[in-house]
Enzyme design. Structure first.
Site, PDB file in Angstrom:
ATOM      1  N   LYS A 119       0.788  -1.342  -0.202  1.00 34.42           N
ATOM      2  CA  LYS A 119      -0.025  -0.035   0.178  1.00 34.42           C
ATOM      3  C   LYS A 119       0.935   1.225   0.054  1.00 34.42           C
ATOM      4  CE  LYS A 119      -3.993   1.999   2.401  1.00 34.42           C
ATOM      5  NZ  LYS A 119      -4.856   1.662   3.807  1.00 34.42           N
ATOM      6  N   SER A 138      -9.614   1.604   2.822  1.00 33.61           N
ATOM      7  CA  SER A 138      -8.788   2.418   1.705  1.00 33.61           C
ATOM      8  C   SER A 138      -7.630   1.501   1.066  1.00 33.61           C
ATOM      9  CB  SER A 138      -8.180   3.588   2.597  1.00 33.61           C
ATOM     10  OG  SER A 138      -7.246   3.038   3.568  1.00 33.61           O
ATOM     11  N   SER A 168      -9.858  -0.376   6.791  1.00 27.81           N
ATOM     12  CA  SER A 168      -9.266  -0.360   5.676  1.00 27.81           C
ATOM     13  C   SER A 168      -8.635  -1.543   5.099  1.00 27.81           C
ATOM     14  CB  SER A 168      -8.148   0.739   5.586  1.00 27.81           C
ATOM     15  OG  SER A 168      -8.940   1.941   5.449  1.00 27.81           O
TER      16      SER A 168
END
Ligand code: GLN
Length: 502
Positions: free
Chosen positions: A82, A157, A181
């Site tokens: 990420k 996310s 997330s």
């Protein structure tokens, strides 16, 4: 011709790379072929490493692994990271224009450890800007699409890591979870994902959004890969002052135990609060019930229990008040001087004018909303009314969860409360957006671990559910064991989407 290596479990790939049954080039080329075919459309990656470089690194890891059997447990595995977790030499944009050119000068501890064990970073994945969002749509680099239904969002996310795995564009990945997330995108793309116990995984090298809530965690297509990756990254780190002084192990064994013995002796509470909640859709309720049945067949004792409707409903406001307050403080450093574009002020600009112009230009709408609300929440006069009250609610929620976890080894509840929205469907309405986190924020507020696994096909989406456990190594192992028992019962694993792109 594809041999389907892109969809193999990670543990299998490591084994076959090391014993020579899979050629390094075949594996890497297949994954890159998918990226080049699919990713323009799906938008999982923000920064991609060159294939040649990655081939070379995988070769090196495999050679090392042959030299030292038993070490390099992730040898050659392609890992998606990420874009709020530092990988030295690659950009860390946090999907924001503010950090468009920011290149990380060191590896996050988690990345360092995964690399030490032979994992190879493929690239940095798309996300909601500064991890603020639940759909992947607040990214400054375009929304990520759900490969199971490209009209829908993948969840955020950690949208890019999820989609990279779900579309066979990496084998395992790292996400971060402040309020859901990791779990929300895992639940909407057919993946296994863990939000670890607070303090169990180092946050060194994670760009902070809300420190008191967030953890880096693993994502994978099956529970064994999740355990393998987690064992590599977990454990004490002197560079993170909130790091727990423990040396965890035994997750892989917990998975094996789940496979071999099911869940005998484990007591799970089925949280009825969520089965009765008007915000939870009928197909989600059905899915959770179905999981309870499967777990019973695996000798888990499942009993209904309650947290209390008020506490469930207070979770969201408490979470968002605390998260925004912390965010407003954490994001103060992006002022164009310390971080940001670092362009000189205009001759006529005061420093305050300069900071506000840069922040107005480089932050997206959602980030601005949160910085402004967060500053207001912490301001004199309002602090007691909002921030302090949210902290009190946090304590009440935590106490209630811990009381339940005293009686039960784990709690079963939804992860996502609905199917993934269509792109654009909720993004303009913050309240609709925030409501997606109803079932995930409580684990962050309480600091306890939570694991999501795929549970049921609903309208073409492999929908996941969540189990929450006791803080600490033993509590986490229960989660791995239960998920393994469920995986064995359901056969839902190694799911890779084949989106048709016209
Ligand atoms: N959707 C939540 C938020 O926007 C959680 C995000 C996250 O876990 N990073 O704050």
């Amino acid at each position: 011709m594809s041999k389907g290596l892109y969809r193999l479990p990670g543990y299998k790939i490591v084994e076959e790379l090391v014993n020579g049954n899979i050629a390094v080039e075949d594996y890497v080329h297949e994954v890159y072929e998918r990226i080049s075919r699919l990713d323009n459309y799906l938008k999982a990656y923000i920064t991609l490493r060159s294939m040649d470089e990655v081939v070379r690194d995988v070769h090196r890891a495999v050679v090392e692994a042959r030299r030292s059997p038993g070490k390099y447990k992730l040898a050659g595995l392609l890992v998606a990271v990420k874009d709020n977790i530092h990988v030295q030499g690659l950009r860390t944009t946090c999907a924001s224009l503010m950090l468009e050119k920011y290149v990380a000068v060191y590896d996050a501890t988690t990345v360092e450890r995964v690399r030490r064990d032979g994992g190879i970073v493929v690239g940095k994945t798309n996300m909601d800007e500064f991890a603020m969002g639940s759909t992947g749509e607040t990214s400054a680099y375009g929304a990520t699409r759900n490969p199971w239904n490209p009209e829908r969002v993948p969840g955020g996310s950690s949208s890019g890591t999820a989609v990279a795995l779900a579309a066979g564009m990496a084998t395992v990945g790292l996400g971060s979870d402040t309020g859901g997330s990791i779990r929300l995108p895992a639940a909407w793309t057919g993946l296994y994902g863990l939000k670890p116990t607070y303090g169990m995984v180092s946050r060194y090298g994670l760009v902070a959004y809300a420190d008191s809530l967030e953890q880096i965690g693993p994502m994978a297509r099956n529970i064994m890969d999740l355990a393998l990756l987690y064992e590599s990254m977990v454990g004490f780190d002197p560079r993170d002052s909130t790091s727990l002084n423990v040396d965890p192990s035994g997750y892989v064994e917990a998975v094996e135990q789940g496979y071999n013995e099911g869940g005998k002796g484990i007591r799970v509470a089925l949280l009825e609060d969520f089965l009765e909640h008007p915000g939870v859709s009928a197909n989600v309720k059905k899915t959770v019930t179905k999981v309870a049945e499967r777990l019973s067949r695996q000798d888990v004792i499942v009993e209904p229990a309650r947290l209390g409707k008020d506490l469930v409903d207070y979770g969201l406001p408490a979470y968002y008040v605390i998260a925004m307050a912390e965010a407003s403080s954490n994001l103060a450093r992006y002022d164009g001087v310390r971080y940001g574009p670092k362009e000189p002020p205009k001759p006529w600009e005061s420093w305050n004018e300069y900071y506000s112009r840069i922040r107005a230009e480089k932050f997206g709408r959602e980030v601005k909303i949160r910085v402004m609300l967060g500053s207001w929440i912490l301001s004199a006069g309002y602090r007691d009314q909002y921030y302090v009250r949210a902290l009190r609610l946090r304590r009440l929620i935590r106490n209630a969860l811990l009381a339940l976890l005293n009686k039960y080894d784990a709690l079963l509840l939804p992860a996502a409360v609905t199917l993934p929205p269509r792109l654009g469907e909720v993004i303009d309405d913050p309240l609709k957006l925030y409501a997606l986190d109803l079932a995930t924020v409580i684990a962050n507020l309480a600091g306890v671990p939570a694991l999501v696994f795929p549970a049921e096909w609903v309208e073409g989406i492999p929908l996941g559910v969540q189990i929450v456990g006791r803080a600490g190594v033993e509590g986490e192992k229960v989660l791995f064991r239960v998920a393994a028992a469920h995986e064995a019962e359901s056969g839902l694993r190694d799911l890779v989407a084949e989106p048709s792109i016209s």
